[in-house]
Design an enzyme around this catalytic site. Structure first.
Site, mmCIF file in Angstrom:
data_model
loop_
_atom_site.group_PDB
_atom_site.id
_atom_site.type_symbol
_atom_site.label_atom_id
_atom_site.label_comp_id
_atom_site.label_asym_id
_atom_site.label_seq_id
_atom_site.Cartn_x
_atom_site.Cartn_y
_atom_site.Cartn_z
ATOM 1 N N ARG A 118 -56.464 -29.098 -13.946
ATOM 2 C CA ARG A 118 -56.081 -27.813 -14.364
ATOM 3 C C ARG A 118 -54.703 -28.027 -15.163
ATOM 4 N NH1 ARG A 118 -53.835 -24.916 -10.615
ATOM 5 N NH2 ARG A 118 -53.704 -23.100 -11.928
ATOM 6 N N ARG A 156 -44.448 -23.627 -5.124
ATOM 7 C CA ARG A 156 -43.766 -24.936 -4.616
ATOM 8 C C ARG A 156 -42.773 -24.419 -3.327
ATOM 9 N NH1 ARG A 156 -44.091 -29.368 -7.401
ATOM 10 N NH2 ARG A 156 -44.703 -29.322 -9.402
ATOM 11 N N LYS A 158 -52.553 -32.959 -1.587
ATOM 12 C CA LYS A 158 -54.029 -32.492 -2.028
ATOM 13 C C LYS A 158 -54.925 -33.239 -1.820
ATOM 14 C CE LYS A 158 -55.180 -30.832 -6.707
ATOM 15 N NZ LYS A 158 -54.918 -30.026 -7.740
HETATM 16 C C1 BTN Z 1 -57.334 -29.525 -10.446
HETATM 17 O O1 BTN Z 1 -56.535 -30.063 -11.319
HETATM 18 O O2 BTN Z 1 -56.692 -29.400 -9.429
HETATM 19 C C2 BTN Z 1 -58.587 -29.348 -10.903
HETATM 20 C C3 BTN Z 1 -59.430 -30.780 -10.538
HETATM 21 C C4 BTN Z 1 -60.885 -30.766 -10.917
HETATM 22 C C5 BTN Z 1 -61.599 -32.029 -10.942
HETATM 23 C C6 BTN Z 1 -62.993 -31.853 -10.958
HETATM 24 S S1 BTN Z 1 -63.782 -33.749 -10.687
HETATM 25 C C7 BTN Z 1 -65.309 -32.698 -11.305
HETATM 26 C C8 BTN Z 1 -65.199 -31.718 -12.325
HETATM 27 N N1 BTN Z 1 -65.190 -32.591 -13.767
HETATM 28 C C9 BTN Z 1 -63.853 -32.527 -14.287
HETATM 29 O O3 BTN Z 1 -63.616 -33.274 -15.332
HETATM 30 N N2 BTN Z 1 -62.944 -31.996 -13.540
HETATM 31 C C10 BTN Z 1 -63.588 -31.472 -12.315
#
Ligand code: BTN
Length: 326
Positions: free
Chosen positions: A122, A321, A187
């Site tokens: 994100r 946070r 996380k």
């Molecule tokens: C975050 O930042 O918390 C979201 C992470 C999401 C990662 C997943 S891995 C599978 C899918 N493909 C990606 O490129 N991103 C999501």
């Protein structure tokens, strides 16, 4: 990446250079070059003169058939296409492309991979995605009633992922608004939802889910926040079974979503809220609002009790946070 070679080495046993060469029908020099490539991709190989090569601890490799075997009847019926790829940039990117070519109504288009070279997180962050260690999963689904109907979807997906984790014995997993999967303050996974098509009408949603399963040491430097993985929770599920378990929860959710919306998921989300009644800061650019987290409203917006009353916050730019962390 030579997948045949990896499949032989996945057992974690010693294999001589000659045996590997014979099995592949190539020279020892070729095998040596291929082994170098594996090392460059981050696979931890041990080499001992006159003994051979092994991958310490072996590898838990994925296959389409293993994932398919773990699906229940409902998920099998909702599965349009399932692909387990090797090394790609991002499962979300591949899934978006595939959806634009061959999305089908009421059928999921599922992409997983052993490794992502440009995994998306994100807010433009990269998602650390080492080979054959974690879960990188994207599910594409056609939506008839436009983007507005997707409000709260990422929160409900979080619930589905936590349920799949509970199924394999990870009981400490909780949720952090908007869509982090956490253990305590660390996380464990994240969700990235991306949309393509007509935002006011029929469009495709790609639900990307990343879970840290068995994060290798060499990849840990790339992570800029406190993290956890599934193995640290005392269980070692096969990744294919974990992926199937997630799909067993996520596919029926997607099928029912346009009818249900977030409402039936709200209480369950709140029961899993790791920050409920905690002092928090909501950060929006340079603005910071302090208060006490009070769960989410019917749209999935976080509610915060401030000195000016209870305020709701929507949107991806908000982060949360503990006050003690500033
Ligand atoms: C975050 O930042 O918390 C979201 C992470 C999401 C990662 C997943 S891995 C599978 C899918 N493909 C990606 O490129 N991103 C999501």
């Amino acid at each position: 990446m030579n997948t045949q070679l990896l499949q032989v080495l996945a057992d974690g046993e010693w294999h001589s250079g000659q045996a590997l060469a014979d099995a592949a029908g190539v020279s020892r020099v070729t095998i040596w070059k291929q082994l170098q490539k594996l090392q460059e991709a981050g696979i931890e190989l041990e080499a001992v003169t006159k003994v051979g090569y092994r991958i310490i601890g072996g590898l838990d490799l994925l296959s389409d058939s293993d994932v398919h075997r773990g699906l229940n009847g409902t998920a099998k019926n909702l599965m349009g296409e399932l692909q387990v790829l090797q090394q790609i940039d991002s499962t979300n990117r591949v899934c978006q492309e595939a959806m634009s070519e061959r999305a089908a109504p009421n059928k999921a288009l599922v992409i997983s991979a052993e490794q992502q070279t440009a995994g998306r997180g994100r807010r433009g962050k990269a998602w650390v995605s080492p080979y054959a260690r974690n879960m990188y999963l994207s599910v594409g689904w056609q939506v008839q009633s436009g983007a507005a109907a997707l409000q709260g979807l990422s929160l409900a997906i979080g619930v589905a992922v936590v349920r799949a984790l509970q199924d394999v014995g990870v009981s400490a997993a909780q949720l952090k608004w908007p869509n982090d999967i956490v253990v305590g303050r660390q996380k464990l996974g994240g969700i990235l939802i991306e949309l393509t098509g007509d935002m006011a009408g029929p469009c495709s949603v790609v639900v990307g889910m990343g879970l840290n399963v068995n994060m290798p040491e060499y990849a840990q430097d790339g992570i800029d926040q406190a993290w956890a993985d599934v193995y640290q929770q005392g269980v070692k599920p096969a990744r294919a079974a974990l992926i199937a378990g997630v799909l067993n929860h996520v596919l029926p959710l997607l099928q029912g979503w346009e009818q249900s919306g977030f409402e039936p998921w709200r209480e369950i989300w709140q029961a899993l809220d790791a920050y409920r009644d905690q002092p928090v800061n909501i950060l929006m650019g340079d603005t910071r609002v302090a208060g006490i987290a009070k769960g989410v409203d019917a749209t999935g917006a976080i509610q915060v009790e401030t000195t000016l009353g209870v305020k709701s916050f929507h949107g991806g730019e908000v982060s949360l946070r503990l006050q003690s962390q500033g």
